[in-house]
Design a protein around this motif. Structure first.
Motif, PDB file in Angstrom:
ATOM      1  N   ALA A  48       0.790  -1.036   0.135  1.00 23.77           N
ATOM      2  CA  ALA A  48       0.003   0.091   0.024  1.00 23.77           C
ATOM      3  C   ALA A  48       0.919   1.023   0.084  1.00 23.77           C
ATOM      4  N   ARG A  49       1.956   1.228   0.676  1.00 20.60           N
ATOM      5  CA  ARG A  49       2.665   2.314   0.787  1.00 20.60           C
ATOM      6  C   ARG A  49       3.346   2.609  -0.510  1.00 20.60           C
ATOM      7  N   LEU A  50       3.970   1.556  -1.146  1.00 12.70           N
ATOM      8  CA  LEU A  50       4.540   1.432  -2.201  1.00 12.70           C
ATOM      9  C   LEU A  50       3.657   1.901  -3.585  1.00 12.70           C
ATOM     10  N   GLU A  51       2.288   1.365  -3.232  1.00 16.06           N
ATOM     11  CA  GLU A  51       1.199   1.825  -4.390  1.00 16.06           C
ATOM     12  C   GLU A  51       1.061   3.294  -3.877  1.00 16.06           C
ATOM     13  N   ALA A  52       0.896   3.886  -2.893  1.00 13.58           N
ATOM     14  CA  ALA A  52       0.834   5.053  -2.659  1.00 13.58           C
ATOM     15  C   ALA A  52       1.830   5.952  -2.955  1.00 13.58           C
ATOM     16  N   LEU A  53       3.146   5.506  -2.895  1.00 19.06           N
ATOM     17  CA  LEU A  53       4.188   6.260  -3.352  1.00 19.06           C
ATOM     18  C   LEU A  53       4.218   6.229  -4.773  1.00 19.06           C
ATOM     19  N   ARG A  55       1.720   6.135  -6.701  1.00 19.99           N
ATOM     20  CA  ARG A  55       0.529   7.184  -7.131  1.00 19.99           C
ATOM     21  C   ARG A  55       0.808   8.156  -6.979  1.00 19.99           C
ATOM     22  N   ALA A  56       1.640   8.636  -5.730  1.00 15.48           N
ATOM     23  CA  ALA A  56       2.124   9.905  -5.636  1.00 15.48           C
ATOM     24  C   ALA A  56       3.051  10.411  -6.537  1.00 15.48           C
ATOM     25  N   GLU A  57       4.152   9.494  -6.871  1.00 13.62           N
ATOM     26  CA  GLU A  57       5.198   9.823  -7.931  1.00 13.62           C
ATOM     27  C   GLU A  57       4.370   9.853  -9.159  1.00 13.62           C
ATOM     28  N   ALA A  58       3.232   9.042  -9.594  1.00 11.46           N
ATOM     29  CA  ALA A  58       2.594   9.103 -10.995  1.00 11.46           C
ATOM     30  C   ALA A  58       1.946  10.427 -11.005  1.00 11.46           C
ATOM     31  N   ASP A  59       1.366  10.998  -9.764  1.00 11.29           N
ATOM     32  CA  ASP A  59       0.541  11.927  -9.753  1.00 11.29           C
ATOM     33  C   ASP A  59       1.406  13.240  -9.878  1.00 11.29           C
ATOM     34  N   THR A  60       2.522  13.041  -9.422  1.00 12.98           N
ATOM     35  CA  THR A  60       3.655  14.300  -9.344  1.00 12.98           C
ATOM     36  C   THR A  60       3.911  14.335 -10.885  1.00 12.98           C
TER      37      THR A  60
END
Length: 235
Positions: A48-53, A55-60
């Motif tokens: 989940a953390r990696l996915e969130a990261l 996603r965050a990177e993807a969003d960034t």
């Protein structure tokens, strides 16, 4: 009896050992399951953390790309606007140049038309002038020919009148001579040498002598000369 007790004790011990072994096994299994659950939960949390990261990177990245796309779109829009402005300015300059060229061509065409009309008028004027000069020259030539013919006619008339006058004078002189010859003795013929052959002018000379216009010949000059003596014959 002791053997039974011992067997009983052993069975009990075995039972207790089994119970303890079962409990120990159950506790170990429970611990393993708990550890596995905890590990799974940790893995899920990490995922989940990696996915969130991610996603965050993807969003960034998406935001960066969106901002980059926006900047690129803005730059492209500015470039297109500048290109459109330049195209409009070029089109306006081309239109003004075309209008100037069209006006210049129209002016040149009008000047050429006026020059052609002027040249045509000048050619017509020169042609009319040449025609007039030709007509004047022809009129002068005809007048000269008429004057020459009139002069020739006058000359011929004068010659005719002069010949008529001379003929009349000659006839008058002949009449006067004939009238004055009436009182004189007229000769019938002219004495010519014996070998003279009478021709047409013989009678004309007689008429002239009778008219007093010709002097009769000397009769002594017309006598035949004496024939020379024949030479003596040789011995």
């Amino acid at each position: 009896m002791k053997r039974g007790v011992i067997v009983g004790v052993l069975v009990l011990l075995l039972a207790l050992a089994g119970i303890f072994a079962y409990k120990s096994h159950s506790a170990r299994v429970a611990r393993e399951k708990e550890a596995e659950r905890i590990a799974l939960a940790a893995q899920d949390a990490e995922r989940a953390r990696l996915e969130a990261l991610r996603r965050a990177e993807a969003d960034t990245e998406a935001k960066r790309l969106s901002e980059l796309k926006a900047r690129q779109d803005a730059a492209e829009a500015a470039r297109l606007a500048e290109a459109t402005r330049l195209e409009r300015e070029a089109a306006e300059a081309a239109r003004l140049a075309a209008e100037k060229s069209a006006a210049r061509l129209a002016a040149e065409k009008e000047a050429a038309r006026l020059a052609a009309e002027q040249a045509e008028l000048e050619a017509q004027r020169l042609a009319a002038l040449r025609d007039q000069e030709t007509r004047d020259a022809e009129a002068k030539r005809l007048a000269a020919l008429k004057a020459l013919e009139d002069s020739e006619s006058e000359r011929k008339a004068f010659e005719t009148r002069e010949l008529a006058r001379l003929e009349a004078l000659r006839r008058q002189q002949e009449l006067n001579a004939l009238a004055s010859a009436v009182a004189r003795q007229q000769i019938d013929r002219i004495v010519f040498p014996e070998d003279y052959k009478r021709r047409r002018h013989y009678y004309m000379n007689v008429e002239l002598m009778n008219a007093g216009l010709l002097t009769p010949p000397d009769e002594s000059a017309t006598k035949p000369a004496a024939k020379p003596a024949a030479p003596a014959a040789k011995k």
